[in-house]
Design a protein around this motif. Structure first.
Motif, PDB file in Angstrom:
ATOM      1  N   HIS A  28       0.787  -1.226   0.000  1.00  0.00           N
ATOM      2  CA  HIS A  28       0.000   0.000   0.000  1.00  0.00           C
ATOM      3  C   HIS A  28       0.825   1.284   0.000  1.00  0.00           C
ATOM      4  O   HIS A  28       0.309   2.334  -0.407  1.00  0.00           O
ATOM      5  CB  HIS A  28      -1.029  -0.019   1.125  1.00  0.00           C
ATOM      6  CG  HIS A  28      -2.181  -0.895   0.782  1.00  0.00           C
ATOM      7  ND1 HIS A  28      -3.248  -0.477   0.032  1.00  0.00           N
ATOM      8  CD2 HIS A  28      -2.400  -2.216   1.022  1.00  0.00           C
ATOM      9  CE1 HIS A  28      -4.086  -1.476  -0.155  1.00  0.00           C
ATOM     10  NE2 HIS A  28      -3.594  -2.550   0.437  1.00  0.00           N
ATOM     11  N   ALA A  29       2.065   1.227   0.401  1.00  0.00           N
ATOM     12  CA  ALA A  29       2.942   2.397   0.281  1.00  0.00           C
ATOM     13  C   ALA A  29       3.737   2.329  -1.022  1.00  0.00           C
ATOM     14  O   ALA A  29       4.530   3.225  -1.317  1.00  0.00           O
ATOM     15  CB  ALA A  29       3.887   2.492   1.478  1.00  0.00           C
ATOM     16  N   GLY A  30       3.549   1.263  -1.798  1.00  0.00           N
ATOM     17  CA  GLY A  30       4.236   1.125  -3.078  1.00  0.00           C
ATOM     18  C   GLY A  30       5.712   0.795  -2.950  1.00  0.00           C
ATOM     19  O   GLY A  30       6.498   1.064  -3.852  1.00  0.00           O
ATOM     20  N   ILE A  31       6.089   0.200  -1.831  1.00  0.00           N
ATOM     21  CA  ILE A  31       7.503  -0.038  -1.509  1.00  0.00           C
ATOM     22  C   ILE A  31       7.819  -1.536  -1.465  1.00  0.00           C
ATOM     23  O   ILE A  31       7.035  -2.325  -0.956  1.00  0.00           O
ATOM     24  CB  ILE A  31       7.853   0.562  -0.129  1.00  0.00           C
ATOM     25  CG1 ILE A  31       7.516   2.043  -0.053  1.00  0.00           C
ATOM     26  CG2 ILE A  31       9.309   0.292   0.253  1.00  0.00           C
ATOM     27  CD1 ILE A  31       8.325   2.919  -0.972  1.00  0.00           C
ATOM     28  N   ALA A  32       9.012  -1.880  -1.968  1.00  0.00           N
ATOM     29  CA  ALA A  32       9.602  -3.195  -1.741  1.00  0.00           C
ATOM     30  C   ALA A  32      10.993  -2.951  -1.168  1.00  0.00           C
ATOM     31  O   ALA A  32      11.675  -1.998  -1.562  1.00  0.00           O
ATOM     32  CB  ALA A  32       9.701  -4.014  -3.025  1.00  0.00           C
ATOM     33  N   VAL A  33      11.400  -3.791  -0.248  1.00  0.00           N
ATOM     34  CA  VAL A  33      12.715  -3.689   0.363  1.00  0.00           C
ATOM     35  C   VAL A  33      13.422  -5.024   0.209  1.00  0.00           C
ATOM     36  O   VAL A  33      12.886  -6.058   0.609  1.00  0.00           O
ATOM     37  CB  VAL A  33      12.632  -3.339   1.869  1.00  0.00           C
ATOM     38  CG1 VAL A  33      14.021  -3.276   2.482  1.00  0.00           C
ATOM     39  CG2 VAL A  33      11.880  -2.038   2.087  1.00  0.00           C
ATOM     40  N   VAL A  34      14.609  -4.980  -0.394  1.00  0.00           N
ATOM     41  CA  VAL A  34      15.477  -6.158  -0.438  1.00  0.00           C
ATOM     42  C   VAL A  34      16.567  -5.889   0.584  1.00  0.00           C
ATOM     43  O   VAL A  34      17.311  -4.912   0.466  1.00  0.00           O
ATOM     44  CB  VAL A  34      16.112  -6.366  -1.832  1.00  0.00           C
ATOM     45  CG1 VAL A  34      17.036  -7.577  -1.813  1.00  0.00           C
ATOM     46  CG2 VAL A  34      15.036  -6.516  -2.898  1.00  0.00           C
ATOM     47  N   THR A  35      16.632  -6.705   1.615  1.00  0.00           N
ATOM     48  CA  THR A  35      17.623  -6.483   2.662  1.00  0.00           C
ATOM     49  C   THR A  35      18.096  -7.809   3.231  1.00  0.00           C
ATOM     50  O   THR A  35      17.640  -8.872   2.843  1.00  0.00           O
ATOM     51  CB  THR A  35      17.073  -5.540   3.754  1.00  0.00           C
ATOM     52  OG1 THR A  35      18.162  -5.065   4.561  1.00  0.00           O
ATOM     53  CG2 THR A  35      16.042  -6.235   4.632  1.00  0.00           C
TER      54      THR A  35
END
Length: 164
Positions: A28-35
């Motif tokens: 919903h915030a349009g974010i993906a995180v690769v960590t």
């Protein structure tokens, strides 16, 4: 079955009484995180987001593996991801040496041969971060559909810095 996981199942029963429900699976915030899989990292909290706002993909070292790439492609094309953060961090074991060194350490710890395993370890953390960002940003199923940035998280200060 043994009772090895009973404490976690009990904790889950408590959690289930107030667990969030009715989410649709979109970011919903349009974010993906690769960590990284490092337990010191709290990906949502480090960027001020909450459950349901981002897709989180964790790999050793936060590297863009085939699975992480596939997750980003799905996120961008099906789950409303418009920005992807690739996040490395300080004191990362994956930046402490190369695969040969990590294989040796695993062999030593397990008493079994771990030679030939590919972890993706790379002491050039910044170079690897830049390469991973370039790989994602240039993929034909991501390019022009999502912005990709590389960041470094300091586990001692909690601060995130944009690298590329």
């Amino acid at each position: 079955m043994d009772d090895t996981f009973d404490d976690l199942l009990l904790a889950n029963q408590r959690y289930a009484t107030s667990a969030p429900r009715n989410f649709d699976g979109y970011a919903h915030a349009g974010i993906a995180v690769v960590t990284c899989m490092d337990s010191r990292l709290q990906p949502l909290e480090m960027i001020g987001l909450f459950l349901g706002e981002a897709k989180i993909l964790r790999t050793p070292g936060g590297h863009v593996t085939e699975d992480a790439m596939n997750g980003c492609i799905l996120g961008v094309n099906l789950l409303r991801v418009r920005r992807i953060l690739v996040v490395s961090h300080s004191k990362c074991a994956m930046a402490s040496g190369d695969d040969e060194e990590l294989s040796r350490r695993v062999s030593q710890a397990s008493g079994r041969d771990a030679s030939g395993l590919e972890f993706g370890a790379d002491p050039d953390q910044t170079g690897r971060l830049r390469a991973d960002v370039k790989l994602l940003a240039g993929h034909p199923l991501i390019a022009g559909r999502a912005s990709v940035g590389g960041f470094h998280y300091d586990v001692d200060t909690g601060l995130l810095q944009r690298i590329c």
